[in-house]
Design an enzyme around this catalytic site. Structure first.
Site, PDB file in Angstrom:
ATOM      1  N   ASP A 288      63.416  65.055  40.462  1.00  0.00           N
ATOM      2  CA  ASP A 288      62.924  64.383  39.271  1.00  0.00           C
ATOM      3  C   ASP A 288      62.720  65.479  38.227  1.00  0.00           C
ATOM      4  O   ASP A 288      62.415  66.618  38.538  1.00  0.00           O
ATOM      5  CB  ASP A 288      61.637  63.599  39.557  1.00  0.00           C
TER       6      ASP A 288
HETATM    7  C1  GLC Z   1      61.240  61.085  34.455  1.00  0.00           C
HETATM    8  C2  GLC Z   1      60.852  60.079  35.529  1.00  0.00           C
HETATM    9  C3  GLC Z   1      62.015  59.530  36.289  1.00  0.00           C
HETATM   10  C4  GLC Z   1      63.212  59.445  35.384  1.00  0.00           C
HETATM   11  C5  GLC Z   1      63.623  60.867  35.037  1.00  0.00           C
HETATM   12  C6  GLC Z   1      64.824  60.901  34.094  1.00  0.00           C
HETATM   13  O1  GLC Z   1      60.342  62.141  34.457  1.00  0.00           O
HETATM   14  O2  GLC Z   1      59.883  60.493  36.471  1.00  0.00           O
HETATM   15  O3  GLC Z   1      61.620  58.257  36.804  1.00  0.00           O
HETATM   16  O4  GLC Z   1      64.280  58.781  36.039  1.00  0.00           O
HETATM   17  O5  GLC Z   1      62.548  61.612  34.487  1.00  0.00           O
HETATM   18  O6  GLC Z   1      64.492  60.340  32.884  1.00  0.00           O
END
Ligand code: GLC
Length: 746
Positions: A288
């Site tokens: 993430d």
């Molecule tokens: C964010 C979120 C995740 C998302 C990713 C890309 O921090 O935690 O759910 O898919 O970054 O945007």
């Protein structure tokens, strides 16, 4: 008795299945050979490039690391994927840069298509309230169709985090508190996104997130520590991930949180032992946003060099916007801290998806501007969005049948800070568009009534500030109308990522507005709009009717108007418990009995109770009303005992005893009364959403098998134990209508 199927037809069906499976296996062999051939040519830099993902600059969804060489890196083959680049034109442009690299390996483009792409669908928690798996799958399929027409190959969804804590703003993105419902919804969403398989231009890769247990953050504070028993992890938080993996999800995303002291991104237990090992997952895991490098902040790695080592070793294949892999993996291999085999495995997993998507055959197949224009303007998608929205609206109260509004209503005062807001109907994690248009409640009512009903409007107050200057006008407007429809709640920016709230009351002075309107004595219908359960005890007591409308997307106002006037009879049920007070949290229906259960509200001395409030919630999991009424009768079980390899058939009669056609969600709960590990007082084990005309009856049948009786023992073995089970059927977890019991005898 099952109908007889001609033998020849059975053979044809089997041959069909076999040939499909054989063809799939053949394709897989071909792809693996292509991967072998490609990897044999790749330098270590090019391999590491495939594990590196950067964000586009126009739509950052996290803290961006300044990077002026992004497009040069792409050209040099140092990037395997981009997120937050969308549109046929932009993705084509960036893909053309990638194809200038030595080996011309195409990029994967990913985006958070969480609840719709161009057509905004209700937030996932709202869709979960529909308990309509077909509707949920359709929503994901339409999102995939639109996204795949717009250059995208990959969505970072479904979010399948179970959560029992509405202080956590991300409950908005999930399917609520229950592992069984959450697992079915996870599967429906994966099927919706991935459709008939990767490579089709109406299918995108799903990404199951956030692995794992992110929804159990202590105190509901986003990104906070998660600490739980492995038993709780397996029993409550992992099932939807397993369901999604079994549904063929192409990718997983790990999570920001640590779990029992180990950051998920650095957890071999989660990513290798469970996901890739026990569950046999052959896709790839993306971190993430920056979670690789965040292991330094966690105090798990001294620096990004170590963080990269821990992450790749633990099975985190791609580094999202972390710059940890691209900066450190080559040195880690040269320093013999990381075996190149680990990198090869990760690269193979990424390349496998690129081949399955067909990107090597045609890197631009998803970036077709003509198809994009056609698909994104398909009117059918808005109709589907409205239907899903109608199914997501929960009727919490309808005193004296004030709803549905009579067609003879002459005037409606539409009041409140959310009554004319189209933008808030997007909810969190909506894809932003120039000149977007979402139908507000007011506009939906206008569309519905035209000039036949006089609509008046007053904002009354804002969502968050304390000014009551607008109250007088709102009260006057209400006095001059037959009925009040008031829209209050959260703004769309108050739930979602990094939007935890310690106080769950309706913000600002909105409930004081309700009080002022109550004094007019006019019938008052409250439309509560939010991304999470709110606490609104005054409104609950004093409104004549309450519809929980979440954030319903593009067609919000039209769906709300259809429900208000009875053109759709509300059928939704809460997928998450609504507390009376934050002090009750975590509060959930499938709780244990404890050694001192409260049997009588008047006897709480030395019982597991509060001295200042009942244990019960404001509204229970599975609760939701209808404009009609239903009865459940004639519970029958075909035998009092069953063996673990046997099956038990349960039937009951559902009757629509009211004046409106409508759907009821018949819920089946079980309680394993005595076991080697204590079991919840009830667990949802099946449900059926049944539509009946007024006066119609239908027999509802459930089948109980071993799977529904199994649980994790103290050593995490998935077992059954002989003993008595209580069987409960109801229309809410706190409204059991029929009860019986049976015995598992071996
Ligand atoms: C964010 C979120 C995740 C998302 C990713 C890309 O921090 O935690 O759910 O898919 O970054 O945007």
């Amino acid at each position: 008795m099952l109908p007889k199927i001609p033998f020849t037809l059975v053979c044809l069906l089997l041959v069909g299945q076999l040939s499909f499976a054989q063809q799939k296996a053949k394709d897989n062999v071909v792809i693996e050979k292509k991967i072998d051939a490609l990897m044999a040519k790749m330098t270590i830099e090019e391999k590491i490039g495939q594990l590196n993902q950067y964000t586009g600059d126009r739509l950052a969804t996290g803290p961006v690391t300044a990077n002026s060489t992004k497009f040069q890196d792409i050209k040099m083959g140092r990037v395997g994927s981009m997120l937050n680049v969308r549109g046929a034109a932009d993705t084509r442009m960036v893909q053309e840069i990638a194809l200038q690299s030595r080996l011309k390996i195409p990029l994967i483009f990913g985006l958070d298509v969480i609840h719709g792409y161009r057509t905004h669908f209700p937030i996932p928690l709202a869709e979960a309230a529909s308990w309509d798996l077909d509707a949920i799958e359709l929503s994901a399929h339409i999102a995939a169709t639109e996204a795949a027409a717009s250059g995208l190959h990959w969505t970072f969804a479904p979010m399948v985090d179970i959560s029992r804590d509405p202080r956590w703003g991300r409950v908005m993105e999930g399917a609520g508190e229950d592992p069984y419902l959450g697992s079915l919804i996870a599967r429906a969403r994966v099927h919706g996104f991935q459709g008939n398989g990767l490579g089709n231009t109406d299918a995108i890769m799903a990404c199951v997130k956030h692995f794992a247990a992110y929804g159990a953050a202590i105190a509901g504070r986003d990104y906070n520590t998660v600490d739980m028993s492995e038993h709780m992890l397996w029993e409550t938080y992992l099932p939807p991930f397993k369901a999604a993996a079994d549904a063929g999800a192409a990718t997983f995303m790990n999570s920001f949180n640590e779990l029992n002291g180990i950051p998920a991104t650095g957890s071999s237990y989660l990513q290798r032992d469970i996901l890739k090992g026990k569950w046999g997952f052959t896709g790839f895991v993306v971190s993430d946003w920056g979670s690789v490098r965040e292991m330094v902040a966690h105090g798990f790695a001294r620096n990004n060099y170590e963080a990269a080592k821990y992450a790749i070793t633990a099975g985190s294949d791609m580094d999202m916007e972390g710059h940890a892999y691209i900066d450190n993996l080559k040195k880690l291999v040269n320093d013999k801290k990381v075996d190149i085999a680990l990198i090869d495995d990760a690269v193979r997993r990424v390349l496998r998806k690129k081949f399955e998507l067909g990107l090597f055959d045609d890197p631009f197949r998803f970036s077709d501007a003509a198809r994009e224009t056609k698909v994104l303007s398909d009117p059918k998608n808005k109709i589907a969005a409205r239907t899903v929205a109608e199914k997501s609206i929960v009727l919490l109260k309808n005193q004296n049948q004030v709803l549905p509004l009579s067609k003879t209503t002459k005037s409606i005062a539409v009041i409140g800070p959310l009554a004319k807001s189209g933008d808030d109907m997007k909810g969190g994690w909506a894809v932003p568009w120039e000149n977007d248009h979402l139908v507000s409640l007011y506009e939906g009512l206008m569309n519905k009534v035209g000039n036949s009903v006089k609509l008046t409007y007053a904002q009354g107050c804002s969502i968050t500030d304390s000014s009551k200057a607008g109250f007088a006008e709102a009260v006057e407007t209400a006095r001059n109308a037959d009925v009040i429809v008031v829209a209050i709640g959260e703004s769309a920016y108050m739930a979602g990522e990094a939007k935890s709230r310690a106080n769950l009351n309706v913000p600002g002075v909105q409930e004081e507005l309700i009080k002022a309107l109550k004094a007019t004595g006019k019938p008052m219908i409250v439309m509560m709009m939010a991304g999470r359960p709110l606490i609104f005890n005054y409104t609950a007591q004093n409104a004549d009717a309450i519809l929980y409308t979440w954030w319903l997307g593009t067609e919000a106002g039209n769906a709300m108007a259809n429900v208000l006037f009875g053109d759709y009879n509300p059928s939704a049920k809460l997928p998450i418990t609504f507390p009376r007070a934050e002090g009750q949290i975590p509060i959930f229906y499938n709780a244990k009995n404890t050694g001192r259960p409260v049997k009588d509200l008047n006897d709480i001395v030395y019982k597991s109770a509060y001295i200042d409030m009942p244990n019960s919630p404001a509204y229970a999991f599975g609760y939701g009303l209808s404009y009609t009424t239903f009865t459940l009768t004639d519970l029958k079980i075909n035998q009092p005992k069953m063996t673990k390899d046997g099956k038990l058939q349960v039937t009951c009669m559902l009757k629509n005893t009211g004046n409106y056609a409508g759907a009821q969600v018949v819920q089946l709960y079980l309680h394993d009364l005595v076991a080697s590990v204590t079991r919840p007082v009830k667990e949802l084990k099946d449900f059926q959403k049944v539509f009946l005309q007024a006066g119609e009856s239908k027999e509802v049948t459930f089948v109980i098998d071993k799977e529904k009786l199994s649980f994790y023992d103290s050593k995490l073995n998935w077992i059954t134990e002989p003993g008595e089970f209580k069987l409960m059927i109801g229309d809410a977890s706190d409204h059991i209508v029929l009860e019986s019991s049976f015995e598992l005898i071996d």
